[in-house]
Write a protein that holds these residues in place. Structure first.
Motif, PDB file in Angstrom:
ATOM      1  N   ARG A 110      48.322  19.107 -52.710  1.00  0.00           N
ATOM      2  CA  ARG A 110      48.134  17.987 -53.723  1.00  0.00           C
ATOM      3  C   ARG A 110      49.035  18.309 -54.964  1.00  0.00           C
ATOM      4  NH1 ARG A 110      42.350  17.524 -56.906  1.00  0.00           N
ATOM      5  NH2 ARG A 110      42.673  15.510 -57.705  1.00  0.00           N
ATOM      6  N   THR A 111      50.244  17.347 -54.796  1.00  0.00           N
ATOM      7  CA  THR A 111      51.037  17.310 -55.943  1.00  0.00           C
ATOM      8  C   THR A 111      50.504  16.703 -57.161  1.00  0.00           C
ATOM      9  OG1 THR A 111      51.951  15.148 -55.000  1.00  0.00           O
ATOM     10  CG2 THR A 111      53.133  17.678 -54.359  1.00  0.00           C
ATOM     11  N   ASP A 112      50.964  17.456 -58.501  1.00  0.00           N
ATOM     12  CA  ASP A 112      50.857  16.645 -59.688  1.00  0.00           C
ATOM     13  C   ASP A 112      51.817  15.394 -59.945  1.00  0.00           C
ATOM     14  OD1 ASP A 112      52.965  17.987 -60.537  1.00  0.00           O
ATOM     15  OD2 ASP A 112      51.757  19.451 -61.806  1.00  0.00           O
ATOM     16  N   SER A 113      51.467  14.882 -61.104  1.00  0.00           N
ATOM     17  CA  SER A 113      52.581  13.712 -61.314  1.00  0.00           C
ATOM     18  C   SER A 113      53.923  14.105 -61.194  1.00  0.00           C
ATOM     19  CB  SER A 113      51.979  13.053 -62.649  1.00  0.00           C
ATOM     20  OG  SER A 113      52.885  12.186 -62.909  1.00  0.00           O
ATOM     21  N   ARG A 114      54.265  15.236 -61.844  1.00  0.00           N
ATOM     22  CA  ARG A 114      55.608  15.622 -61.966  1.00  0.00           C
ATOM     23  C   ARG A 114      56.065  16.116 -60.655  1.00  0.00           C
ATOM     24  NH1 ARG A 114      58.043  21.031 -62.608  1.00  0.00           N
ATOM     25  NH2 ARG A 114      56.162  21.720 -62.581  1.00  0.00           N
ATOM     26  N   GLU A 115      55.291  16.620 -59.728  1.00  0.00           N
ATOM     27  CA  GLU A 115      55.832  17.117 -58.430  1.00  0.00           C
ATOM     28  C   GLU A 115      55.660  16.059 -57.287  1.00  0.00           C
ATOM     29  OE1 GLU A 115      53.932  21.635 -58.397  1.00  0.00           O
ATOM     30  OE2 GLU A 115      52.611  19.677 -57.899  1.00  0.00           O
ATOM     31  N   THR A 116      55.044  14.812 -57.566  1.00  0.00           N
ATOM     32  CA  THR A 116      54.936  13.820 -56.870  1.00  0.00           C
ATOM     33  C   THR A 116      56.360  12.970 -57.052  1.00  0.00           C
ATOM     34  OG1 THR A 116      52.341  13.601 -56.821  1.00  0.00           O
ATOM     35  CG2 THR A 116      53.889  11.693 -56.356  1.00  0.00           C
ATOM     36  N   ARG A 141      44.440  12.384 -52.106  1.00  0.00           N
ATOM     37  CA  ARG A 141      44.217  12.961 -53.566  1.00  0.00           C
ATOM     38  C   ARG A 141      45.584  13.111 -54.387  1.00  0.00           C
ATOM     39  NH1 ARG A 141      40.522  17.847 -53.349  1.00  0.00           N
ATOM     40  NH2 ARG A 141      39.867  16.866 -55.538  1.00  0.00           N
ATOM     41  N   VAL A 142      46.564  12.262 -53.907  1.00  0.00           N
ATOM     42  CA  VAL A 142      47.639  12.038 -54.749  1.00  0.00           C
ATOM     43  C   VAL A 142      47.797  10.756 -55.162  1.00  0.00           C
ATOM     44  CG1 VAL A 142      50.344  12.258 -54.710  1.00  0.00           C
ATOM     45  CG2 VAL A 142      48.788  14.153 -53.803  1.00  0.00           C
ATOM     46  N   GLU A 148      54.107   6.936 -62.604  1.00  0.00           N
ATOM     47  CA  GLU A 148      55.113   7.517 -61.825  1.00  0.00           C
ATOM     48  C   GLU A 148      56.049   6.271 -61.350  1.00  0.00           C
ATOM     49  OE1 GLU A 148      51.747  10.075 -62.327  1.00  0.00           O
ATOM     50  OE2 GLU A 148      51.461   7.892 -61.594  1.00  0.00           O
TER      51      GLU A 148
END
Length: 298
Positions: A110-116, A141-142, A148
């Motif tokens: 489940r990536t956070d905003s930066r990882e997404t 859940r992303v 983004e």
């Protein structure tokens, strides 16, 4: 590629033993195109992407390329666990002849905003194909939201978002944040009228697999602002459209295809056939729509 119109998320037809029925899958694609869809997406979640082996995914894309034969754009879903696999898959589907990708977030984490943002940058730079972001935070859940999308706006390959947050306000929030930088597609069947009214340019639809002619007509009525007529058709189809939001949507949409035109409704494990009670309830809903649509034509 014209990013507008109805792009069904195509089911992958299975035999009773769970193996892919390529001929039935190709027949369904041909039926969709004959009934006026603007594009097709194979290997979506509805196509049981995650349950297929890579060789089977390749087979589906090749078979789709053969039958679509350039009549409409062919997109492939891309659902992978790691960034390395996602990048490789983008290049692979390009070689196989896909003309665009509908890209899921990472299925492993489940990536956070930066990882997404980093995920979509990596996949967006991996091939020459245009990308539709698959945004379904309820399932994965992303959430790829306006923030983004603003950060990804400098990626020319990312051109569209399938918006499936379930929050109809999101479409306006996207336009307010990034203007018309992206084509916004409705990603849930029972919000199509509302989505087009707010500016969505396309529809990634599940129940179009069963009712392509009627769903294309519904979209066109909404696009043309003929909302009185659109509401009449929407009210007939919406109880069936609600099935598109269930965790059993694959089983339900395949059941609708079976009842409407006789397509096989088998699924692959871990999905199991519907219980008798669920099948009876869904059948009643779908049959009501079949009857109402026949009455409307008559």
């Amino acid at each position: 590629m014209p990013w507008t119109g109805v792009f069904p998320a195509v089911t992958t037809k299975m035999r009773p033993d769970g193996e892919i029925d390529i001929k039935a899958t190709q027949a369904s694609l041909d039926r969709l195109i004959a009934n006026g869809v603007s594009g097709v997406i194979v290997l979506p979640m509805l196509g049981e992407n995650a349950s297929l082996r890579q060789a089977e995914r390749d087979m589906v894309v090749r078979a789709a390329k053969e039958v679509v034969a350039g009549r409409v754009p062919l997109l492939s879903g891309l659902a992978e666990l790691s960034e390395e696999d996602a990048v490789a898959a983008a290049r692979n589907y390009e070689k196989l002849g896909a003309e665009g990708l509908m890209v899921f977030p990472s299925l492993a984490y489940r990536t956070d905003s930066r990882e997404t943002v980093a995920w979509y940058r990596a996949v967006g730079g991996a091939s020459g194909l245009p990308i539709m972001i698959y945004n379904n935070p309820l399932a994965y859940r992303v959430d790829v939201g306006p923030q983004e999308l603003e950060q990804l706006a400098d990626m020319p390959s990312i051109v569209c978002i399938k918006e499936e947050s379930g929050d109809i306000r999101r479409i306006t929030d996207i336009y307010n944040r990034v203007g018309d930088r992206y084509a916004v597609f409705c990603g849930v069947d029972d919000l199509i009228l509302e989505s087009v009214a707010l500016g969505a340019t396309g529809w990634v639809s599940g129940m179009t697999n069963a009712w392509p002619e009627e769903c294309v007509r519904l979209f066109n009525l909404c696009r043309d602002g003929a909302f009185t007529e659109a509401r009449e058709l929407y009210r007939i189809l919406t109880p069936s459209f609600h099935l598109d939001t269930s965790v059993k949507l694959v089983q339900y949409i395949k059941l609708a295809e079976h009842l409407v035109y006789g397509a096989p409704d088998a699924v692959r494990r871990p999905r199991l056939p519907l219980t008798d009670a669920d099948r009876r309830e869904a059948t009643a809903i779908i049959q009501d729509a079949i009857t109402a649509l026949a009455r409307k034509v008559a």
